[in-house]
Write a protein that holds these residues in place. Structure first.
Motif, mmCIF file in Angstrom:
data_model
loop_
_atom_site.group_PDB
_atom_site.id
_atom_site.type_symbol
_atom_site.label_atom_id
_atom_site.label_comp_id
_atom_site.label_asym_id
_atom_site.label_seq_id
_atom_site.Cartn_x
_atom_site.Cartn_y
_atom_site.Cartn_z
ATOM 1 N N GLU A 118 -10.822 1.132 -1.333
ATOM 2 C CA GLU A 118 -10.551 -0.313 -1.442
ATOM 3 C C GLU A 118 -10.238 -0.566 -2.778
ATOM 4 O O GLU A 118 -10.924 -1.149 -3.753
ATOM 5 N N GLU B 66 0.745 -1.111 0.078
ATOM 6 C CA GLU B 66 -0.270 0.145 -0.050
ATOM 7 C C GLU B 66 0.831 1.233 -0.041
ATOM 8 O O GLU B 66 1.906 1.233 0.684
ATOM 9 N N ARG C 257 -1.262 0.061 -5.557
ATOM 10 C CA ARG C 257 -2.336 -0.297 -4.465
ATOM 11 C C ARG C 257 -2.232 1.039 -3.599
ATOM 12 O O ARG C 257 -1.400 1.114 -2.756
ATOM 13 N N THR D 60 -17.450 2.916 -2.219
ATOM 14 C CA THR D 60 -16.227 2.536 -1.584
ATOM 15 C C THR D 60 -15.800 0.868 -2.168
ATOM 16 O O THR D 60 -14.757 0.551 -2.186
ATOM 17 N N ARG D 61 -16.970 0.327 -2.507
ATOM 18 C CA ARG D 61 -16.778 -1.190 -2.891
ATOM 19 C C ARG D 61 -17.074 -1.149 -4.510
ATOM 20 O O ARG D 61 -17.905 -0.353 -5.148
ATOM 21 N N SER E 142 -6.056 0.538 -8.834
ATOM 22 C CA SER E 142 -6.830 1.384 -7.972
ATOM 23 C C SER E 142 -7.689 2.310 -8.747
ATOM 24 O O SER E 142 -7.471 3.141 -9.544
#
Length: 298
Positions: free
Chosen positions: A226, A123, A272, A288-289, A196
């Motif tokens: 996410e 990340e 990421r 967000t999903r 992303s």
């Protein structure tokens, strides 16, 4: 007072202009053709031509112009065009802004998460250094550097490091849909590379949030919180169009043969990326999903 927008005919620019005008904001579009109304002004970034009168009194500038990195197969000429369109355009705009007697409060300048190079499954946020490769070192680093004189002149500068934007009206998604609707969607390469993403609604919402928040400056990752692997993205898109996906991945060598250099840095590797600055500044994501975002844009 007006908001100046370059690249207003593209996917992101046209969506942003619609949102600004819906809020009653006056928008002036810098265009590279003959202006067709009072809300347009001609500029030629390659020749350094811009009308300072069009910029005078602007509240802020959103600079989105630049050649699409996957518009053509990568060769030396096209790679030079990708760099030139970003560096020269930003240089021309920033020079004009710094010479204004009354400068805009903010410059929001397009950038890309390609800045981070291939991060694997690590990340990264806005504090991470630049990565390796053409997109990071030859495109994004010099592109962002052209905004430094604006910052030195007292203009608030935000660098919009944008990920994969999900929209049914343009970008990558409409190119993938016919394949997936035939049930031929498949992971690409290892499938483990991170994509992303951000929905078009959240991209516009984030830009409006940055425009209105005087505390936000520097790099800002425009990605959802996410990120998904390519394999996860493939599965979610198949489910969104109610079609199965292929069990076998498309091998990397086939992608390199089919689309050239963009496969290596734009498809087979990934980032990421976490939107730390947006979250810390109080932005609330609509999507967000990944499944929610795909359902919304499709």
């Amino acid at each position: 007072m007006a908001i100046i927008v370059t690249g207003s005919s593209g996917l992101l620019g046209s969506a942003l202009v619609r949102a600004l005008r819906a809020d009653g904001t006056r928008v002036v579009r810098l265009v590279r053709r003959a202006p067709q109304g009072a809300d347009e002004s001609f500029w030629n970034p390659g020749k350094g031509l811009i009308d300072p009168a069009a910029l005078q009194g602007a509240q802020a500038v959103v600079h989105l112009a630049g050649a699409g990195i996957n518009d053509r197969r990568w060769n030396d000429d096209f790679k030079r065009e990708v760099v030139r369109s970003r560096v020269e355009g930003t240089r021309t705009l920033v020079k004009a802004l710094t010479e204004l007697p009354v400068k805009p409060r903010a410059l929001l300048s397009a950038s890309a998460i390609g800045f981070y190079g291939d991060t694997g499954d690590r990340e990264v946020d806005e504090t991470a250094p630049p990565g390796a490769g053409f997109l990071a070192q030859d495109v994004v680093v010099p592109w962002e550097a052209e905004t430094v004189p604006a910052e030195e002149a007292g203009i608030r500068v935000a660098l919009l490091r944008t990920g994969l934007v999900l929209s049914g009206e343009g970008g990558m998604l409409p190119k993938l849909l016919p394949i997936f609707k035939l049930g031929l969607g498949a992971p690409l390469g290892s499938g483990g590379q991170y994509w992303s993403w951000i929905s078009i609604d959240d991209w516009v919402g984030a830009v409006l949030h940055i425009l209105n928040n005087q505390e936000i400056s520097g790099p800002v990752n425009l990605t959802a919180p996410e990120p998904a692997t390519n394999a996860e993205f493939t599965k979610a898109l198949g489910e969104a169009v109610h079609r199965p996906t292929m069990p076998l991945a498309v091998p990397g060598f086939a992608l390199r043969t089919a689309i050239g250099g963009f496969a290596e840095e734009g498809v087979l590797t990934g980032q990421r990326v976490m939107p730390r600055r947006l979250l810390e500044s109080g932005y609330t994501f609509r999507h967000t999903r990944l499944s929610e975002a795909l359902a919304a844009v499709l």
